[in-house]
Design a protein around this motif. Structure first.
Motif, PDB file in Angstrom:
ATOM      1  N   HIS A 137       1.065  -1.448  -0.170  1.00 38.41           N
ATOM      2  CA  HIS A 137      -0.222   0.321  -0.183  1.00 38.41           C
ATOM      3  C   HIS A 137       1.228   1.250  -0.024  1.00 38.41           C
ATOM      4  CE1 HIS A 137      -2.777  -2.804   0.669  1.00 38.41           C
ATOM      5  NE2 HIS A 137      -3.895  -2.107   0.133  1.00 38.41           N
ATOM      6  N   CYS A 347      -5.011   1.875   6.815  1.00 38.36           N
ATOM      7  CA  CYS A 347      -3.901   3.309   5.553  1.00 38.36           C
ATOM      8  C   CYS A 347      -5.075   3.879   4.267  1.00 38.36           C
ATOM      9  CB  CYS A 347      -2.615   3.095   5.183  1.00 38.36           C
ATOM     10  SG  CYS A 347      -2.410   1.138   4.130  1.00 38.36           S
ATOM     11  N   CYS A 407      -2.077  -0.778  12.605  1.00 38.38           N
ATOM     12  CA  CYS A 407      -3.002  -1.374  11.683  1.00 38.38           C
ATOM     13  C   CYS A 407      -4.349  -2.143  12.296  1.00 38.38           C
ATOM     14  CB  CYS A 407      -2.187  -2.659   9.581  1.00 38.38           C
ATOM     15  SG  CYS A 407      -0.837  -1.753   9.688  1.00 38.38           S
ATOM     16  N   CYS A 410      -6.808  -4.869  10.072  1.00 35.94           N
ATOM     17  CA  CYS A 410      -6.908  -4.176   8.110  1.00 35.94           C
ATOM     18  C   CYS A 410      -5.911  -5.999   8.002  1.00 35.94           C
ATOM     19  CB  CYS A 410      -5.837  -3.816   7.624  1.00 35.94           C
ATOM     20  SG  CYS A 410      -5.559  -3.586   6.093  1.00 35.94           S
ATOM     21  N   ASN A 429      -8.618  -2.109   3.117  1.00 33.59           N
ATOM     22  CA  ASN A 429      -8.522  -2.534   1.444  1.00 33.59           C
ATOM     23  C   ASN A 429      -8.500  -3.964   0.686  1.00 33.59           C
ATOM     24  OD1 ASN A 429      -5.684  -3.573   2.593  1.00 33.59           O
ATOM     25  ND2 ASN A 429      -5.728  -1.432   2.921  1.00 33.59           N
TER      26      ASN A 429
HETATM   27  S1  SF4 Z   1      -1.460  -4.418   7.228  1.00 34.97           S
HETATM   28 FE1  SF4 Z   1      -3.624  -2.959   6.800  1.00 34.97          FE
HETATM   29  S2  SF4 Z   1      -3.512  -0.853   7.317  1.00 34.97           S
HETATM   30 FE2  SF4 Z   1      -1.393  -1.607   7.506  1.00 34.97          FE
HETATM   31  S3  SF4 Z   1      -0.185  -1.297   6.047  1.00 34.97           S
HETATM   32 FE3  SF4 Z   1      -1.241  -2.996   5.439  1.00 34.97          FE
HETATM   33  S4  SF4 Z   1      -3.651  -2.375   4.471  1.00 34.97           S
HETATM   34 FE4  SF4 Z   1      -2.455  -0.416   5.465  1.00 34.97          FE
END
Ligand code: SF4
Lengths: 472, 191
Positions: A137, A347, A407, A410, A429
């Protein structure tokens, strides 16, 4: 006359240490390297084994986010990790940063947070940069007109030791978004809609440049939400040309240039846009007016539907399997599907404006008794800003849990997970099988839709809540 | 890295499309600080039933998978996260090549850097392999083709540099470090 260039061309050309040939990829210089505890330990080990140093520790930004608990430290300042291994991983990054001389935004820092939230927040992310991280990401940072992409751990070691990467130039895909969004529609709805159209492999081998008046009208935080999910379309990166909105966001941030340097930087940044007749390898047109509140119904982020439209019929064994896993029926809308968990964070949607959007819907209302709702700010800065506005009070009063930044659900590495069979409406996501825990069923949505669904106890249209509740 | 020129093995077929990196190695196993030992967690949520016993319906648990080093997977294999744990896990459970009609960018790069062949074939060749599980293939990296049991051949393209590194066992970090003069010049110019 020089040939017209895309924004990608401009950033790419400016970072060529060596141009690519048929036999060898380009050697591309990296301006900013973000690291976190999950994808860095093996890279540090490689450096140690080979007796190498970090070439430019000053170009690194390190933080703790994935394996960190989102519960508060106890009275003895002890943190409760999900496993000893998770704790060891965090301590490994702390030790590596000390040993190799990297400043860590760790537990005692007010600047800790999800790596893709803090980069922009600190002003470390700037237009025209090349930015990488062992995390897919990383595409988030493209919202500033930086070429930002995820890399594997071998490449993390490459950047650590040489500040460069071996890269073939990706192709360019323009996603032109024109028109205006209807009220209650957010950046998350837009990007889910876009992925639905181009598919989860629609961007493979490409960098997506999001363009058009509807993109220009988005705030920086919304642009980050859009670029964040470029990887969900398989793209190498997302890009948005910087403009006054970008400059206003960066001005005064701690790592942004100051004084005369600021003026010089802005003058340079203003040249960072695709020239009028620049050629893209592909162009996709999107009408902003077509975007509805959008949710996912299947097990990848391309299986999306307008919230009030019917889930399409399965046309492959694969789709059937996805619907079975999700316990979703085709031919009906997602409205009314019972919800067990609501997660606001990540994020993608863990920044202040996201929390405000959720709080707006929740204010003066209650989370349904059958629903557990977690609100996890993307960083300590977001947490503090939200608390100073009283958003935490709104969440708590509604019956949601207000957590420490990270995080969290997620990726469900830190113990915040969805139980087997439970359905989560999540502002994150990825809705892959098991992403939020084994057997977890994930429905991706905007913060507004997540909050509305928390109140209703089933998937709900945020527009119903906005019209009634917006007056306050 | 050891040079890799040829690979001969039976195939195992996972026909599903879009097998993502969370499928290959679920996030809860990413708290490791090592590269090794991840094989036992590969495809965890497909391989084991809720009670922890191996699911006999899953192809990797079947006797025919034993010793097979070539995985033929559905389109868009390896999409999702950048975790290099995915190729590490596959290599650790004995997979040395992944064949598909489409392989996600980051996964492919990660795989090749670790000596896991990630080979993209045409739709029709891919379809043939999906429809003929368990056949023995001979992958010849130098010639750039795959030989079928009936003598037929599928040619495949691979980035020249990636191929060179695999065949010669070239260490990419070593290559980058030898660019030091150019890197220093670039930094001096940019400062
Ligand atoms: S785990 Fe989720 S919140 Fe953390 S960096 Fe990866 S996509 Fe972003």
């Amino acid at each position: 006359m020089s040939t017209p260039r895309t924004l990608l061309d401009k950033v790419w050309d400016a970072h060529l240490v060596r141009a690519e040939t048929d036999a060898t990829p380009a050697v591309l210089y990296i301006d900013l390297h973000l690291i976190h505890e999950v994808t860095s330990p093996q890279a540090f080990t490689e450096l140690r084994e080979r007796g190498l140093k970090l070439r430019r520790p000053d170009r690194m930004l390190a933080t703790l986010d994935h394996s960190t608990p989102t519960t508060r430290a106890d009275a003895n300042r002890q943190r409760h990790y999900v496993t000893a291994q998770a704790e060891a991983q965090v301590h490994t990054l702390e030790a590596n940063c000390r040993k190799f001389g990297v400043e860590l935004r760790g537990w005692d820092s007010n600047e800790r947070g999800i790596v893709h939230v803090i980069g922009p927040e600190l002003g470390a992310t700037q237009p025209g940069m090349t930015i990488v991280c062992g995390d897919s990401h990383t595409s988030t940072h493209g919202a500033f007109g930086a070429l930002a992409f995820g890399i594997g751990t071998s490449e993390v070691a490459h950047v650590m030791a040489s500040q460069c990467l071996l890269q073939r130039k990706p192709k360019s895909l323009a996603v032109e978004v024109r028109g205006t969004f209807a009220p209650g529609i957010g950046a998350k709805d837009l990007i889910l809609h876009v992925i639905g159209i181009i598919g989860i492999n629609g961007g493979t081998g490409h960098v997506i440049e999001y363009r058009g008046d509807a993109i220009r009208a988005l705030s920086m935080e919304e642009r980050m939400t859009v670029c964040n999910m470029s990887i969900e379309a398989g793209a190498k990166a997302g890009l948005i040309a910087p403009d006054e909105v970008t400059f206003a966001y960066l001005h005064g941030r701690s790592l942004a240039p100051k004084g005369e340097q600021w003026d010089a930087a802005v003058a340079r940044w203003k040249t960072l846009h695709s020239d009028a007749d620049a050629r893209f390898d592909r162009i996709v047109h999107i009408d902003a007016g077509d975007v509805r509140p959008t949710v996912s119904y299947g097990t990848h982020p391309g299986m999306v539907v307008g919230i009030d439209q019917n889930v399409p019929a399965a046309n492959s064994a694969q789709d059937e399997r996805a619907l079975r896993y999700m316990q979703i029926e085709s031919g009906k809308s997602m409205l009314g599907v019972p919800v067990d968990i609501v997660f606001v964070g990540s994020c993608t949607n863990g920044r202040l404006s996201d929390l405000r959007a959720a709080a707006n819907v929740l204010a003066g209302r209650k989370v349904a008794s059958t629903v557990r709702m977690l609100v996890v700010p993307g960083s300590v800065a977001v947490q503090r800003a939200a608390e100073s506005e009283g958003l935490d009070e709104i969440f708590r009063a509604a019956g949601a849990e207000w957590r420490e930044p990270g995080c969290s659900m997620c990726i469900a590495m830190n113990g915040d997970l969805v139980a087997p069979g439970q359905l989560a409406v999540s502002t994150s996501n990825r809705n892959f099988e098991g992403r939020q825990g084994p057997g977890a069923r994930t429905v991706l949505a905007s913060p507004q839709t997540a909050a509305a669904s928390a109140i209703a106890g089933h998937i709900a249209d945020p527009r119903d809540y906005l019209s009634a509740g917006a007056a306050a | 890295m050891k040079p890799l020129r040829q690979l001969r093995s039976r195939t195992i077929v996972l026909p599903f499309e879009n097998i993502d990196t969370d499928r290959i190695i679920p996030a809860r196993f990413l708290t490791t600080t090592e590269r090794s030992g991840l094989g036992k967690f590969a495809f965890q949520d497909w391989r084991y039933r809720a009670d922890g016993s191996p699911d006999p319906a899953f192809v990797l648990n079947q006797p025919r998978a034993r010793g097979a080093e070539i995985l033929v997977a559905g389109r868009n294999f390896g999409c999702g996260s950048s975790r290099e744990h995915a190729p590490w896990a596959l290599l650790d459970c004995g997979i040395r090549a992944v064949l598909s009609s489409e392989i996600a960018d980051i996964f492919r790069g990660n795989a090749l850097k670790n000596g896991l062949l990630a080979i993209v074939l045409s739709e029709s060749e891919h379809r043939y392999l999906l429809d003929h599980p368990g056949i023995e293939l001979a992958i010849d990296l130098v010639a750039g083709h795959i030989e079928l049991p009936d003598g037929g051949r599928f040619t495949f393209a691979m980035d020249a540099f990636a191929r060179h590194c695999l065949i010669e066992g070239v260490d990419q970090l070593g290559f980058l470090l030898r660019c030091e003069d150019d890197i220093a010049r670039f930094e001096a110019r940019a400062a």
